[in-house]
Scaffold this active site. Structure first.
Site, PDB file in Angstrom:
ATOM      1  N   LYS A 117      -7.318   5.565 -20.511  1.00  0.00           N
ATOM      2  CA  LYS A 117      -7.513   5.944 -21.914  1.00  0.00           C
ATOM      3  C   LYS A 117      -6.230   5.716 -22.734  1.00  0.00           C
ATOM      4  CE  LYS A 117     -11.644   7.228 -20.646  1.00  0.00           C
ATOM      5  NZ  LYS A 117     -11.730   7.331 -19.243  1.00  0.00           N
ATOM      6  N   ASP A 150      -6.691  18.516 -16.484  1.00  0.00           N
ATOM      7  CA  ASP A 150      -6.952  17.123 -16.873  1.00  0.00           C
ATOM      8  C   ASP A 150      -6.390  16.951 -18.283  1.00  0.00           C
ATOM      9  OD1 ASP A 150      -8.020  14.738 -17.822  1.00  0.00           O
ATOM     10  OD2 ASP A 150      -9.899  14.964 -16.708  1.00  0.00           O
ATOM     11  N   TYR A 202     -15.166  16.885 -18.041  1.00  0.00           N
ATOM     12  CA  TYR A 202     -15.690  15.514 -17.985  1.00  0.00           C
ATOM     13  C   TYR A 202     -16.789  15.462 -16.918  1.00  0.00           C
ATOM     14  CZ  TYR A 202     -16.072  10.627 -16.853  1.00  0.00           C
ATOM     15  OH  TYR A 202     -16.580   9.383 -16.592  1.00  0.00           O
ATOM     16  N   ARG A 239       0.847  -1.210   0.000  1.00  0.00           N
ATOM     17  CA  ARG A 239       0.000   0.000   0.000  1.00  0.00           C
ATOM     18  C   ARG A 239       0.876   1.251   0.000  1.00  0.00           C
ATOM     19  NH1 ARG A 239      -1.764   1.830   4.555  1.00  0.00           N
ATOM     20  NH2 ARG A 239      -2.298  -0.185   5.469  1.00  0.00           N
TER      21      ARG A 239
HETATM   22  N1  PLP Z   1     -11.126  12.711 -17.269  1.00  0.00           N
HETATM   23  C1  PLP Z   1     -11.517  12.526 -18.539  1.00  0.00           C
HETATM   24  C2  PLP Z   1     -11.221  13.572 -19.557  1.00  0.00           C
HETATM   25  C3  PLP Z   1     -12.239  11.379 -18.893  1.00  0.00           C
HETATM   26  O1  PLP Z   1     -12.653  11.226 -20.174  1.00  0.00           O
HETATM   27  C4  PLP Z   1     -12.521  10.411 -17.891  1.00  0.00           C
HETATM   28  C5  PLP Z   1     -13.290   9.182 -18.211  1.00  0.00           C
HETATM   29  O2  PLP Z   1     -13.940   9.069 -19.221  1.00  0.00           O
HETATM   30  C6  PLP Z   1     -12.080  10.637 -16.592  1.00  0.00           C
HETATM   31  C7  PLP Z   1     -11.377  11.786 -16.310  1.00  0.00           C
HETATM   32  C8  PLP Z   1     -12.357   9.640 -15.500  1.00  0.00           C
HETATM   33  O3  PLP Z   1     -11.479   8.571 -15.619  1.00  0.00           O
HETATM   34  P1  PLP Z   1     -11.790   7.065 -15.142  1.00  0.00           P
HETATM   35  O4  PLP Z   1     -12.948   6.580 -15.956  1.00  0.00           O
HETATM   36  O5  PLP Z   1     -10.491   6.358 -15.379  1.00  0.00           O
HETATM   37  O6  PLP Z   1     -12.142   7.145 -13.682  1.00  0.00           O
END
Ligand code: PLP
Length: 356
Positions: A175, A150, A78, A26
């Site tokens: 992704k 992000d 998002y 951890r």
């Molecule tokens: N940020 C973006 C731009 C995303 O497209 C996503 C998910 O689609 C996330 C964050 C969240 O990521 P996760 O699905 O790995 O929790």
């Protein structure tokens, strides 16, 4: 290739120390460390914390804030991040305002004395709006706040927010970074080590929010082919954007690589490539958009992005009541198939559902 370290515990030396660097999984693990080292280098940062999902990474950033803090967030970020801020974080006393961060005047106006963080996403999701990250970093810092970006869509090979002045970069490594739609993950990379990093390490170690060694290994493996994959995603997306732009059945294409896109000039300066995501609109609203998506043969109707397969999504119907996404919009995550095949698929679906 590195081995996968499934051990949860590591042996002490006779004097009680841990000269080999690991004590309990951890706290740290060789696979997590190798992923964090790679992401730190890619984003040109000082350190990285890996998490089990992109949302866990966003949650870790918001957990660094003081109770009573205010967050300025992109109005089309998002939607999961919006839901986290409106729900859980609000209950813990962190408030947020949703603003068009591509409008710097509106951004400055929305600042409050208690604003501690600006959370940006550029290109935004799903409208692909571009915001000026360097200007946002300046606005945040003048107000005594931090800028988090992000960077999931562009990836570190498409944009390096820390070089533009951002303090934190967040990723859903689910992704492009892992790249094969088979492992969830997230990460935050910091420009400087300090209290923020310590608090995020605390979320890992004391909150127990850690990715599994095998997941770290898979993501690290994906990064080996990131440059080649991203090049093809981007090249395919550019071809599709041009074809859709010229199509009479499409009313609007959102892609910063198009010369007449409102974000094109800024994206050309701050991005290293325009990426593999785009959105387009059809004139007949939700019904026509859903019908086009239903007629596609190669594109899968599924959420997410950054995998080998092309995906199509009607975002307005999954984003819920807070969605500002136009009902006739379809978002494409362009995969690694032949661009000609993808264009043929789109053309056939548009022809089959052409408005009379
Ligand atoms: N940020 C973006 C731009 C995303 O497209 C996503 C998910 O689609 C996330 C964050 C969240 O990521 P996760 O699905 O790995 O929790």
């Amino acid at each position: 290739m590195p081995p996968i370290h499934l051990a949860t515990t590591f042996e002490r030396d006779v004097d009680g120390g841990y000269a080999r660097g690991y004590s309990y999984s951890r706290e740290n693990n060789p696979n997590r460390l190798s992923l964090e080292v790679a992401l730190t280098a890619l984003e040109n940062g000082a350190a990285c914390c890996a998490f089990p999902s992109g949302m866990a990474a966003a949650f870790a950033v918001f957990s660094t804030l003081q109770p009573g803090a205010h967050v300025l967030v992109a109005d089309d970020c998002y939607y999961g991040v919006g839901e986290l801020l409106r729900g859980h974080m609000q209950r813990w006393g962190v408030t947020s305002s949703f603003v068009d961060l591509s409008d710097l005047v509106a951004t400055r106006t929305a600042l409050r004395a208690e604003t501690q963080l600006i959370w940006a996403e550029s290109p935004s999701n799903p409208m692909l709006k571009i915001c000026d990250l360097q200007a946002l970093a300046d606005i945040a810092h003048e107000a005594g706040a931090l800028l988090a970006v992000d960077n999931t869509w562009p990836t570190p090979l498409g944009q390096r927010p820390l070089d533009l002045g951002a303090d934190y970069v967040a990723h859903s490594t689910t992704k492009h970074l892992s790249g094969h739609s088979d492992v969830m993950g997230g990460a935050v990379i910091v420009r400087e080590e300090g209290e923020g990093l310590q608090r995020m390490r605390d979320v890992q170690n004391h909150g127990g929010v850690i990715p599994a060694p095998f997941d770290c290994w898979l993501t690290r493996r994906g990064i080996f082919s990131l440059a080649a994959r991203l090049q093809l995603h981007t090249q395919n997306a550019a071809h599709l954007a041009e074809a859709l732009h010229a199509h009479p059945g499409v009313s609007h294409v959102h892609y910063p690589g198009l010369a007449d896109d409102p974000g094109h000039e800024l994206a050309s300066q701050q991005m290293l490539g325009f990426g593999g995501m785009l959105s387009f609109q059809v004139p007949g609203g939700a019904a026509q958009a859903m019908a086009v998506a239903a007629s596609l043969q190669l594109f899968l109707r599924a959420t997410s992005l950054g995998g080998p397969e092309s995906l199509v999504e009607h975002r307005a119907s999954i984003e819920g009541p807070h969605s500002k996404t136009p009902p006739g919009l379809l978002r494409l995550a362009v995969g690694l198939e032949s661009a000609d095949d993808l264009i043929d698929d789109l053309s056939a679906a548009l022809a089959a559902n052409a408005q009379a």
